[in-house]
Every structure is written in structure tokens, then in C-alpha cells.
Design a protein around this motif. Structure first.
Motif, mmCIF file in Angstrom:
data_model
loop_
_atom_site.group_PDB
_atom_site.id
_atom_site.type_symbol
_atom_site.label_atom_id
_atom_site.label_comp_id
_atom_site.label_asym_id
_atom_site.label_seq_id
_atom_site.Cartn_x
_atom_site.Cartn_y
_atom_site.Cartn_z
ATOM 1 N N GLY A 203 46.953 38.223 44.999
ATOM 2 C CA GLY A 203 46.430 37.415 44.135
ATOM 3 C C GLY A 203 45.129 37.362 44.270
ATOM 4 O O GLY A 203 44.495 35.874 43.789
ATOM 5 N N SER A 204 44.341 38.022 44.851
ATOM 6 C CA SER A 204 42.861 38.056 45.075
ATOM 7 C C SER A 204 42.101 37.785 44.073
ATOM 8 O O SER A 204 42.128 38.424 42.973
ATOM 9 N N SER A 205 41.213 36.676 43.792
ATOM 10 C CA SER A 205 40.355 36.386 42.733
ATOM 11 C C SER A 205 39.150 37.769 42.690
ATOM 12 O O SER A 205 38.849 38.136 41.480
ATOM 13 N N SER A 206 38.843 38.398 43.848
ATOM 14 C CA SER A 206 38.195 39.435 43.803
ATOM 15 C C SER A 206 38.906 40.767 42.915
ATOM 16 O O SER A 206 38.322 41.474 42.114
ATOM 17 N N PHE A 207 40.098 40.932 42.912
ATOM 18 C CA PHE A 207 40.827 41.799 42.362
ATOM 19 C C PHE A 207 40.818 41.407 40.920
ATOM 20 O O PHE A 207 40.611 42.196 40.046
ATOM 21 N N ARG A 208 40.920 40.148 40.448
ATOM 22 C CA ARG A 208 40.722 39.582 39.089
ATOM 23 C C ARG A 208 39.518 39.976 38.405
ATOM 24 O O ARG A 208 39.420 40.563 37.241
ATOM 25 N N ARG A 209 38.371 39.768 39.437
ATOM 26 C CA ARG A 209 37.151 40.282 38.652
ATOM 27 C C ARG A 209 37.209 41.947 38.677
ATOM 28 O O ARG A 209 36.354 42.316 37.249
ATOM 29 N N LEU A 210 37.565 42.627 39.305
ATOM 30 C CA LEU A 210 37.545 44.147 39.168
ATOM 31 C C LEU A 210 38.506 44.294 38.134
ATOM 32 O O LEU A 210 37.912 45.185 37.011
ATOM 33 N N ARG A 211 39.485 43.861 37.882
ATOM 34 C CA ARG A 211 40.602 44.134 36.503
ATOM 35 C C ARG A 211 39.796 43.705 35.506
ATOM 36 O O ARG A 211 39.782 44.374 34.366
ATOM 37 N N GLU A 212 38.945 42.733 35.337
ATOM 38 C CA GLU A 212 38.202 42.229 34.044
ATOM 39 C C GLU A 212 36.999 43.507 33.753
ATOM 40 O O GLU A 212 36.598 43.663 32.734
ATOM 41 N N ALA A 213 36.365 43.999 34.926
ATOM 42 C CA ALA A 213 35.060 44.882 34.585
ATOM 43 C C ALA A 213 35.969 45.928 34.173
ATOM 44 O O ALA A 213 35.295 46.612 33.329
ATOM 45 N N VAL A 214 37.173 46.698 34.843
ATOM 46 C CA VAL A 214 37.666 47.932 34.406
ATOM 47 C C VAL A 214 38.143 47.579 32.795
ATOM 48 O O VAL A 214 37.935 48.667 32.100
ATOM 49 N N ALA A 215 38.664 46.445 32.596
ATOM 50 C CA ALA A 215 38.895 46.200 31.135
ATOM 51 C C ALA A 215 37.721 46.282 30.161
ATOM 52 O O ALA A 215 37.949 46.946 29.183
ATOM 53 N N ASP A 216 36.668 45.759 30.617
ATOM 54 C CA ASP A 216 35.275 45.688 29.757
ATOM 55 C C ASP A 216 34.846 47.010 29.541
ATOM 56 O O ASP A 216 34.078 47.277 28.569
ATOM 57 N N VAL A 217 34.705 47.627 30.761
ATOM 58 C CA VAL A 217 33.821 48.928 30.717
ATOM 59 C C VAL A 217 34.612 49.939 30.359
ATOM 60 O O VAL A 217 34.261 50.976 29.353
ATOM 61 N N MET A 218 35.978 49.941 30.760
ATOM 62 C CA MET A 218 36.928 51.252 30.469
ATOM 63 C C MET A 218 37.974 51.317 29.595
ATOM 64 O O MET A 218 38.645 52.060 29.314
ATOM 65 N N GLY A 219 38.371 49.759 29.180
ATOM 66 C CA GLY A 219 39.276 49.673 28.349
ATOM 67 C C GLY A 219 40.748 49.754 28.666
ATOM 68 O O GLY A 219 41.742 49.587 27.825
ATOM 69 N N PHE A 220 40.804 49.433 29.949
ATOM 70 C CA PHE A 220 42.244 49.579 30.688
ATOM 71 C C PHE A 220 42.479 48.373 31.349
ATOM 72 O O PHE A 220 41.716 47.627 32.025
ATOM 73 N N ASP A 221 43.488 47.378 31.201
ATOM 74 C CA ASP A 221 43.726 45.969 31.815
ATOM 75 C C ASP A 221 44.715 46.235 32.894
ATOM 76 O O ASP A 221 45.081 45.246 33.400
ATOM 77 N N ARG A 222 45.172 47.365 32.997
ATOM 78 C CA ARG A 222 46.545 47.523 34.086
ATOM 79 C C ARG A 222 45.994 48.388 35.258
ATOM 80 O O ARG A 222 45.772 49.603 34.709
ATOM 81 N N VAL A 223 45.515 47.757 36.213
ATOM 82 C CA VAL A 223 44.728 48.445 37.269
ATOM 83 C C VAL A 223 45.663 48.261 38.603
ATOM 84 O O VAL A 223 46.083 47.335 38.900
ATOM 85 N N VAL A 224 45.475 49.475 39.203
ATOM 86 C CA VAL A 224 46.201 49.518 40.565
ATOM 87 C C VAL A 224 45.124 50.017 41.507
ATOM 88 O O VAL A 224 44.599 51.147 41.573
ATOM 89 N N PRO A 225 44.583 49.299 42.417
ATOM 90 C CA PRO A 225 43.476 49.542 43.187
ATOM 91 C C PRO A 225 44.054 50.633 44.481
ATOM 92 O O PRO A 225 45.208 50.486 44.861
ATOM 93 N N ALA A 226 43.126 51.313 44.825
ATOM 94 C CA ALA A 226 43.267 52.343 46.015
ATOM 95 C C ALA A 226 41.996 52.268 46.870
ATOM 96 O O ALA A 226 40.896 52.019 46.618
ATOM 97 N N HIS A 227 42.035 52.949 48.188
ATOM 98 C CA HIS A 227 41.004 52.994 49.036
ATOM 99 C C HIS A 227 40.037 53.572 48.630
ATOM 100 O O HIS A 227 38.531 53.699 49.128
#
Length: 443
Positions: free
Chosen positions: A62-86
Motif C-alpha cells: 500500500g505504498s503511497s509512492s506506488f500510488r503516485r506511480l500509478r497516477e503517472a502511468v494513468a495520466d501519461v500512458m492511459g493505463f491505471d492497472r499497473v504491476v511494477p517490476a525491478h
């Protein structure tokens, strides 16, 4: 940040090359003067990214940093379902490990090394469908990175649509000299994938650079911003796979993003990520890395940044052409590609002319590049390219002038160069260029 860099003596460079088994991946970075091996994770972060690092939320879940990444991916790339990787290959493992099964065929405009290896590791067959213009280094075609849909149909006809699980569009097309892909072609490939019932994936590592080329070369988007083009182009995909180390402008990180209508794919990707990467809200990354990537994605679609970035690569291309090397035209967005087969036409492909050119560039001036020909891609029919990949926001004109002077000196004695042979390589040939040892052939 700035750091002093020294040019080792020629004797030191010769010793480093021999010790590395004539594989530039094994040369220590402090023995390199200008490092053009890759643009992946080698750039410089902005002050805004470094500021964001300080607020990294290192919570396991539940990291807030992940929330900000997900918001950036949604805003810039149009996808709000994000699975981060290294990083990108971690994201490839998550996505292709979910989509590809034994006996499947995967089509791509051109597979890069790790993509090809992930398809093979999951029992699939990687098939390239490049635009015919991609094989013509001098052709002035604006979108030589396109996917050849007719070649794709032929590949489907051989095995049947049921056996083609994934269609991939890599933007820009790294293995085809970093050439861009048009939005029109993206629409055609999306329709083709839908027609055969395959999942349509965009490898979005350099999506922003590709969008910049679209604004310059595709009339429909002459008045659009790169940010607008990026949303349009990526919106045709069912899923995207991303290395943040390219157009995320970070040193580590990546992700998979999935269309909102594909619940099952998203859930399966999350479960695979838990197994291989970490909990789905950190994905093997520190919170500070997630923060930096969130900022970097927004910076990557800035038109002024992109004009400078692509212009700098073109500047290097002009230096290399002036030095007498056969440069692939038009120059791509992240790298300059040189045809080593033409530069060293006396060295047969079996003797790896690209590796010979790359090693000589290092020996002459401490310039590290990478061979992307028959050594990197065995058992495929590929041109003998050497790639000069430019790190983002890192080098200056003086560095490129040194590279040009180095190239000119190598060109002057090109007829003296001999090829190489492999003396030791790993079992997976798709990845042999990362760790194989070679030795020079006698002249």
C-alpha cells in the motif's frame, strides 16, 4: 552529478579488452571514457526526481509512492492497472510468463534480445515481422520501425491463429536501428491482433521518443504534442511492458500495465509478480525508485526535452558519418546504428565484423558500444550493426567529437582489422553476447 573521467592509456585499454575476453560487457566501467553501450538506466535524473526520492514510502504494501506511480502511468500512458517490476526484463518475465505457453508463436516488428529470450524460455517461438524498408539502411522512409502486417498474416497461416498468442509492437523498434512506428501502423496491428484473437502488447520502453517522431513525420499529428500522441498510440494496446530505464528516465525500474477490461490478465500478472518481483505495490523496487519513475514519466513527454534528446542523437550520427562510417538513416531516437558489415566488408559475418569494429573503437579511444549483429543474434538473418546508444541528459558535444575522432582513426585502418571467434558461451544463445568470451582471429 558530475564526476571526473580519465582516458586509460592504450596499453591499459588493450589489457582490459583481453582480460574481458573481448566482450565489452565485461570491461570495467572505470576503464571506459565515453560509454555508449546502452541508454538503459545510464542517464542523469533531474532535480525534481532527486527531490521526489526523499519522500519515498518504503511500506511493503500500500505504498503511497506506488500510488503516485500509478497516477503517472494513468495520466501519461492511459493505463491505471499497473504491476511494477525491478526493470524491463522483470516486466517481460511477468507479462510473457503469463501470456506465452509451450508451442505458441509470438509476432513482433522485431524482437530484442531479452524479449526473444523470454519467449523462448516459455516454450514459444519468436517471429519477426519488420517493415521491408528496415533492411535498407539508406532508404529515407519515415517509419522504418513499422510492423509488416502481411508478414504477420503469413506467419499466422503457417500455424493457425489459435497458436499465435501475442502480437507485440516495439516502439521505437530498437532492433531495427531505433526506428519509429507510426500511429497508423499501430492501428493496423491492433486490428490484426483482434482479428486473430491475440493479445496486443506494446513494448513502450521508448514511447516518448517514438511520439516525438510521430509529431514530426505523420501529418495527422503535425499539431499534436508528444504527450497527446503517446496517449493515442498506447491506447490501442491490451497491455504494455515498460523499462523505466529508458523513457522513464530512471536508473532502475519497470512495469506491466493492463487495459481496464482485462481483469483476468491483470490478476494473473499480479500473482506472477508476487512470485518473481515482490508485492504488487512495490515490485522489487524501493519506494524512492517508484517516486523517481513517476516524475520521470511526466518529464519524458516534454516536447522541449524530446527535441534536445533526439537532436543530440542526430548530432552524434553526423559526427560518425563525417568520420566515414556507414550510418543507418534516418538516425533513430536513442542511438546511432552503424553497418559494420559495410565498414569491414572484408570480414565475413561468421567472423563477427560488428564485434571487430566495437572492440577497435574501444581500443582506439576508450569508446564502448555494442554489437547487435550475428554475435548478439545468432541463427537469425540480421545486418551486422554496431549501436552507439546515447545516455539521456549525460554527454556534451565534446564527448561526441571524441567519438567522431575515434571513429575516423578506426576507419583509416579498417582494412587491417580481423574478426573474432567465440571460445565460450552460455547455453541460451539468445543471451550469449552478455557473457560469451571471444578471441581475435589471426590476420
Amino acid at each position: 552529478m558530475a564526476t571526473p573521467v580519465d582516458l586509460p592509456s592504450r596499453e591499459e585499454r588493450a589489457a582490459a579488452l583481453e582480460s574481458a575476453g573481448y566482450n565489452l560487457f565485461d570491461v570495467a566501467a572505470d576503464r571506459v571514457f565515453v560509454d555508449l553501450l546502452t541508454d538503459s538506466g545510464t542517464g542523469t535524473m533531474s532535480d525534481a526526481q532527486w527531490a521526489a526520492v526523499l519522500r519515498g514510502d518504503e511500506s511493503y504494501a500500500g505504498s503511497s509512492s506506488f500510488r503516485r506511480l500509478r497516477e503517472a502511468v494513468a495520466d501519461v500512458m492511459g493505463f491505471d492497472r499497473v504491476v511494477p517490476a525491478h526493470q524491463g526484463r522483470g516486466a517481460e518475465n511477468v507479462l510473457y510468463g503469463t501470456l506465452v505457453a509451450e508451442g505458441d508463436r509470438v509476432l513482433n516488428n522485431t524482437h530484442f534480445d531479452t524479449t526473444r529470450a523470454h519467449v523462448a524460455a516459455n516454450g514459444g517461438e519468436a517471429v519477426d515481422c519488420p517493415d521491408p524498408a528496415a533492411s535498407e539502411p539508406d532508404a529515407n522512409d519515415p517509419f522504418k520501425g513499422n510492423f509488416d502486417v502481411e508478414a504477420g498474416r503469413a506467419a499466422v497461416d503457417e500455424v493457425g491463429a489459435a497458436n499465435v498468442s501475442v502480437v507485440v509492437l516495439t516502439i521505437t523498434n530498437n532492433s531495427a536501428a531505433g526506428q519509429p512506428v507510426s500511429v497508423e501502423n499501430t492501428r493496423e496491428v491492433a486490428a490484426f491482433a483482434d482479428e486473430i484473437g491475440a493479445t496486443f502488447v506494446i513494448d513502450a520502453c521508448r514511447f516518448a521518443e517514438n511520439a516525438h517522431f510521430v509529431t514530426e513525420r505523420e501529418p495527422e499529428f503535425a499539431d499534436a504534442t508528444a504527450a497527446e500522441v503517446a496517449r493515442e498510440q498506447l491506447g490501442y494496446a491490451d497491455a504494455i511492458v515498460m523499462s523505466g530505464k529508458k523513457d522513464g528516465l530512471v536508473n532502475i525500474g519497470g512495469f506491466v500495465a493492463v487495459d481496464g477490461g482485462l481483469d483476468d490478465l491483470f490478476e494473473r500478472a499480479k500473482q506472477r509478480a508476487i512470485l518473481y518481483e515482490g508485492f504488487p505495490t512495490y515490485g522489487g523496487l524501493a519506494g524512492r525508485d517508484l517516486e523517481a519513475m513517476a516524475v520521470g514519466l511526466r518529464e519524458a513527454v516534454d516536447d522541449d526535452y524530446l527535441a534536445h534528446r533526439v537532436g543530440q542523437v542526430a548530432e552524434l550520427g553526423a559526427e560518425l558519418a563525417a568520420a566515414g562510417l556507414p550510418v543507418y538513416e534516418p538516425v533513430g531516437g536513442h542511438a546511432v546504428y552503424v553497418d559494420a558489415g559495410a565498414a569491414l566488408d572484408h570480414v565475413p559475418s561468421s567472423d563477427f565484423p560488428g564485434q571487430a569494429l566495437a572492440c577497435e573503437l574501444y581500443l582506439e579511444g576508450g569508446v564502448r558500444t555494442v554489437e547487435l549483429g550475428s554475435f548478439a543474434f545468432p541463427e537469425t538473418e540480421r545486418p551486422e550493426y554496431v549501436r552507439f546508444a546515447v545516455p539521456r541528459r549525460t554527454y556534451h558535444r565534446e564527448h561526441f567529437e571524441h567519438v567522431g575522432e575515434t571513429a575516423a582513426a578506426v576507419v583509416d585502418r579498417a582494412d587491417e582489422l580481423t574478426g573474432f571467434e567465440v571460445v565460450d558461451e552460455p547455453p541460451m544463445k539468445e543471451l550469449r553476447h552478455f557473457s560469451a568470451d571471444l578471441r581475435p582471429l589471426d590476420g
